[in-house]
Design a protein around this motif. Structure first.
Motif, PDB file in Angstrom:
ATOM      1  N   MET A 139       0.847  -1.187   0.000  1.00 22.24           N
ATOM      2  CA  MET A 139       0.000   0.000   0.000  1.00 22.24           C
ATOM      3  C   MET A 139       0.887   1.243   0.000  1.00 22.24           C
ATOM      4  O   MET A 139       1.839   1.337   0.765  1.00 22.24           O
ATOM      5  N   SER A 140       0.604   2.209  -0.862  1.00 20.80           N
ATOM      6  CA  SER A 140       1.419   3.408  -0.971  1.00 20.80           C
ATOM      7  C   SER A 140       1.246   4.288   0.263  1.00 20.80           C
ATOM      8  O   SER A 140       0.199   4.269   0.919  1.00 20.80           O
ATOM      9  N   GLU A 141       2.272   5.086   0.568  1.00 22.76           N
ATOM     10  CA  GLU A 141       2.229   5.958   1.730  1.00 22.76           C
ATOM     11  C   GLU A 141       1.168   7.038   1.532  1.00 22.76           C
ATOM     12  O   GLU A 141       1.027   7.595   0.443  1.00 22.76           O
ATOM     13  N   LYS A 142       0.440   7.334   2.577  1.00 21.07           N
ATOM     14  CA  LYS A 142      -0.604   8.335   2.482  1.00 21.07           C
ATOM     15  C   LYS A 142      -0.002   9.730   2.355  1.00 21.07           C
ATOM     16  O   LYS A 142       1.042  10.026   2.923  1.00 21.07           O
ATOM     17  N   LYS A 143      -0.714  10.595   1.599  1.00 17.56           N
ATOM     18  CA  LYS A 143      -0.236  11.942   1.343  1.00 17.56           C
ATOM     19  C   LYS A 143      -1.205  12.960   1.942  1.00 17.56           C
ATOM     20  O   LYS A 143      -2.355  12.663   2.258  1.00 17.56           O
ATOM     21  N   GLY A 144      -0.727  14.197   2.030  1.00 14.44           N
ATOM     22  CA  GLY A 144      -1.573  15.306   2.412  1.00 14.44           C
ATOM     23  C   GLY A 144      -2.218  15.142   3.775  1.00 14.44           C
ATOM     24  O   GLY A 144      -1.593  14.680   4.733  1.00 14.44           O
ATOM     25  N   LEU A 145      -3.489  15.512   3.874  1.00 13.51           N
ATOM     26  CA  LEU A 145      -4.185  15.467   5.148  1.00 13.51           C
ATOM     27  C   LEU A 145      -4.319  14.059   5.708  1.00 13.51           C
ATOM     28  O   LEU A 145      -4.601  13.887   6.890  1.00 13.51           O
ATOM     29  N   ALA A 146      -4.132  13.054   4.876  1.00 15.09           N
ATOM     30  CA  ALA A 146      -4.240  11.671   5.346  1.00 15.09           C
ATOM     31  C   ALA A 146      -3.016  11.228   6.145  1.00 15.09           C
ATOM     32  O   ALA A 146      -3.047  10.182   6.803  1.00 15.09           O
ATOM     33  N   ARG A 147      -1.955  12.018   6.116  1.00 10.56           N
ATOM     34  CA  ARG A 147      -0.743  11.674   6.874  1.00 10.56           C
ATOM     35  C   ARG A 147      -0.943  11.939   8.360  1.00 10.56           C
ATOM     36  O   ARG A 147      -1.604  12.895   8.753  1.00 10.56           O
ATOM     37  N   ASN A 148      -0.341  11.104   9.172  1.00 11.31           N
ATOM     38  CA  ASN A 148      -0.262  11.341  10.614  1.00 11.31           C
ATOM     39  C   ASN A 148      -1.625  11.594  11.266  1.00 11.31           C
ATOM     40  O   ASN A 148      -1.753  12.460  12.126  1.00 11.31           O
ATOM     41  N   ALA A 149      -2.630  10.873  10.846  1.00 10.49           N
ATOM     42  CA  ALA A 149      -3.950  11.044  11.455  1.00 10.49           C
ATOM     43  C   ALA A 149      -3.958  10.474  12.874  1.00 10.49           C
ATOM     44  O   ALA A 149      -3.300   9.475  13.158  1.00 10.49           O
ATOM     45  N   ALA A 150      -4.696  11.147  13.741  1.00 14.01           N
ATOM     46  CA  ALA A 150      -4.841  10.643  15.102  1.00 14.01           C
ATOM     47  C   ALA A 150      -5.604   9.321  15.087  1.00 14.01           C
ATOM     48  O   ALA A 150      -6.332   9.026  14.139  1.00 14.01           O
ATOM     49  N   ASN A 151      -5.434   8.538  16.137  1.00 11.34           N
ATOM     50  CA  ASN A 151      -6.099   7.234  16.195  1.00 11.34           C
ATOM     51  C   ASN A 151      -7.126   7.235  17.328  1.00 11.34           C
ATOM     52  O   ASN A 151      -6.784   7.182  18.504  1.00 11.34           O
TER      53      ASN A 151
END
Length: 565
Positions: free
Chosen positions: A1-13
């Protein structure tokens, strides 16, 4: 799976990752962004604008220019604030907070959603703090400096902070400049936005940063108020977007060879001694150590080619229009590792190319006609500095390079301030003045106090320079025969802690030695009596005292280095 970009990066869990992104987009839309904008990769922009940082007065317009470059290249620019540091506004000094700014910047880069970051800095400690942060965060980064101030015309001479500040203040202390005159000069030293207009720490770090590859070569010296500075900001935005599509981590830019290139440039500039501490800290973040013995080898084979204050006569604007970094590196090219790459993947050799179209030899000398045939800084070792000390020989008085003399000791900056102007001070022009208790571990915060003022009674007698030694730093805009960063420092229990007024000290620049001429039995007796000062109990001060390293290690915090270093 490709690394997430933009706002999808580092989302809280929250236990539901899709909800985290939904929540983030919802809040982002409250600021008026369209769905199309929020779908794009993100370039973070570090905003260090502050009403308490005059050097960064142009930060708002630089941010707008960076945003323009990012948008034109197809990404979404998002600016965010961090700590901002400016030397004149901070107590005990700005160096005490460099690592705090680095920690803050690293955390914000790593925690927030961005695919690349543009670091906007300039004033002395901001650029090293940002590069330290970027190296540790690992996010692709572009540096943008605010640029140097322009020199001012004043009664037939040119002035700019802060070498001229110090020159005039020394004359005022000596009694040959009046109260009225010094007040007039005060309003004439810094009349535009930007960092100090000489080859001080800010401009030295800008030149080293461009050499390392974090920004274009010409961007190191463009004046703060020139339109080209805004065009450089626009290009920084575009460069950051290119990094998203072809990522290059900071640790791929900071290598042993690129650090050695930066040291060569530091030496050829006659640059700030502070840059050595900062470069050690930046390199230390990726596990590279600067060897002071290697520094001497480089210094002996690297000429000083740039004739700017504080060691020469020109200003940063002169350096820029004389050909700038391209002209300097073209002269040094056979001494450099030309295969080192920048953030765009271009080698240093490619960046230098055929050299500049024009060179003004008033400010950038040819190799066969250098300002000095050897580099601006040397390291010293001996019984007073077992782990090293440094001297900026390009700003010193050669007749003082070989000195054996009695010393006059100040125990801390408060003691210095209290006694330096006393007519009863036990000091003569041939003495060595010592300041101890002002290193990284001290409550003084490793200040720029190493440029001890000439005692008033000697200044009035016409004394312009003396040998001065300390465990602290001096401003990159300062000059004189000053030994700095003596390590281990006094507060760490180094030999400097044991020095007393009346002891004899031997300095030899030729032999690269610095020795305390006191017999071992006496030193052992003094050591048994020595006690460190009371340690700070809370907050940042306590954390610094617990974790800070010595000057040769960059005065970084131990727990911020790579694991196992």
């Amino acid at each position: 799976m490709s690394e997430k970009k933009g706002l999808a990066r580092n989302a809280a869990n929250y236990g539901d990752k899709e909800f985290a992104l939904y929540l983030r987009r919802s809040f982002a839309k409250s600021m008026g962004y369209s769905a199309d904008a929020l779908s794009r990769p993100v370039v973070g922009i570090v905003d260090t604008g502050s009403d308490l940082n005059n050097c960064h007065r142009t930060a708002p317009e630089l941010i707008e220019a960076v945003k323009r470059g990012v948008l034109m290249a197809g990404a979404l620019p998002l600016a965010f604030p961090t700590i901002s540091l400016c030397e004149p506004y901070l107590t005990p000094c700005s160096m005490h907070y460099r690592n705090l700014m680095a920690l803050d910047t690293e955390a914000m880069i790593a925690a927030q959603p961005m695919d690349a970051v543009v670091l906007i800095g300039g004033c002395d400690k901001t650029v090293p703090a940002q590069l330290m942060a970027a190296a540790s965060a690992g996010t692709p980064a572009v540096q943008l400096v605010v640029g140097p101030m322009s020199a001012n015309r004043y009664q037939g001479e040119r002035l700019a902070a802060c070498t001229d500040c110090r020159r005039y203040w020394a004359r005022y202390r000596a009694g040959d400049v009046s109260e009225e005159r010094i007040q007039e000069v005060e309003g004439s030293l810094a009349v535009t936005a930007g960092t100090c207009g000489v080859m001080g720490t800010a401009s030295t770090m800008a030149c080293l940063t461009s050499t390392l590859g974090f920004m274009p070569l010409d961007a190191a010296s463009i004046p703060a108020v020139h339109a080209d500075r805004l065009r450089a900001a626009e290009e920084a935005g575009a460069q950051a977007v290119r990094l998203i599509h072809k990522p290059v981590r900071p640790d791929e830019i900071i290598t042993e060879k690129s650090v050695e290139n930066a040291l060569r440039v530091l030496l050829s500039l006659g640059g700030s001694t502070n840059a050595l501490v900062h470069l050690a800290a930046i390199a230390g973040r990726v596990g590279i150590k600067i060897d002071y013995h290697r520094l001497n080898e480089l210094s002996d084979t690297t000429p000083v080619l740039v004739d700017l204050k504080p060691t020469g006569e020109g200003y940063m604007e002169d350096f820029h229009f004389a050909g700038g970094m391209v002209a300097l590196l073209h002269e040094l090219r056979d001494l450099l590792h030309l295969d080192e790459k920048d953030v765009d993947g271009k080698t240093l050799g490619e960046r230098i190319g055929a050299g500049p179209a024009f060179v003004d030899r008033t400010y950038i000398k040819a190799r066969n006609e250098p300002v000095s045939p050897v580099g601006g800084i040397v390291s010293l070792f001996g019984s007073l500095a077992p782990d090293g000390a440094i001297l900026k020989r390009s700003a010193a008085t050669p007749s003082l390079f070989e000195t054996e003399a009695r010393c006059m000791v100040f125990d801390g900056v408060e003691d210095l301030a209290a006694r330096i102007d006393s007519d009863d001070l036990d000091v003569e022009k041939g003495d060595i003045m010592i300041l101890k208790g002002a290193g990284p571990l001290s409550t003084a915060g490793f200040p720029e106090a190493g440029y001890l003022p000439i005692p008033r009674k000697l200044a009035r007698a016409g004394v312009k320079d003396m040998v001065r030694m300390s465990d602290c730093r001096m401003s990159g805009t300062a000059f004189g025969t000053v030994v700095l960063h003596i390590s281990p420092e006094a507060e760490a229990g180094g030999p400097l802690a044991l020095v007393r007024t009346g002891d004899r000290i031997r300095l030899s620049v030729e032999n690269r030695t610095l020795d305390l001429l006191v017999d071992e039995a006496e030193l052992a007796r003094r050591r048994a009596e020595w006690k460190s000062r009371e340690q700070p109990k809370r907050g940042w001060d306590a954390l610094v005292h617990r974790e800070v390293l010595q000057a040769p290690q960059g005065a970084d915090l131990r727990f911020l280095l790579p694991e196992g270093r």
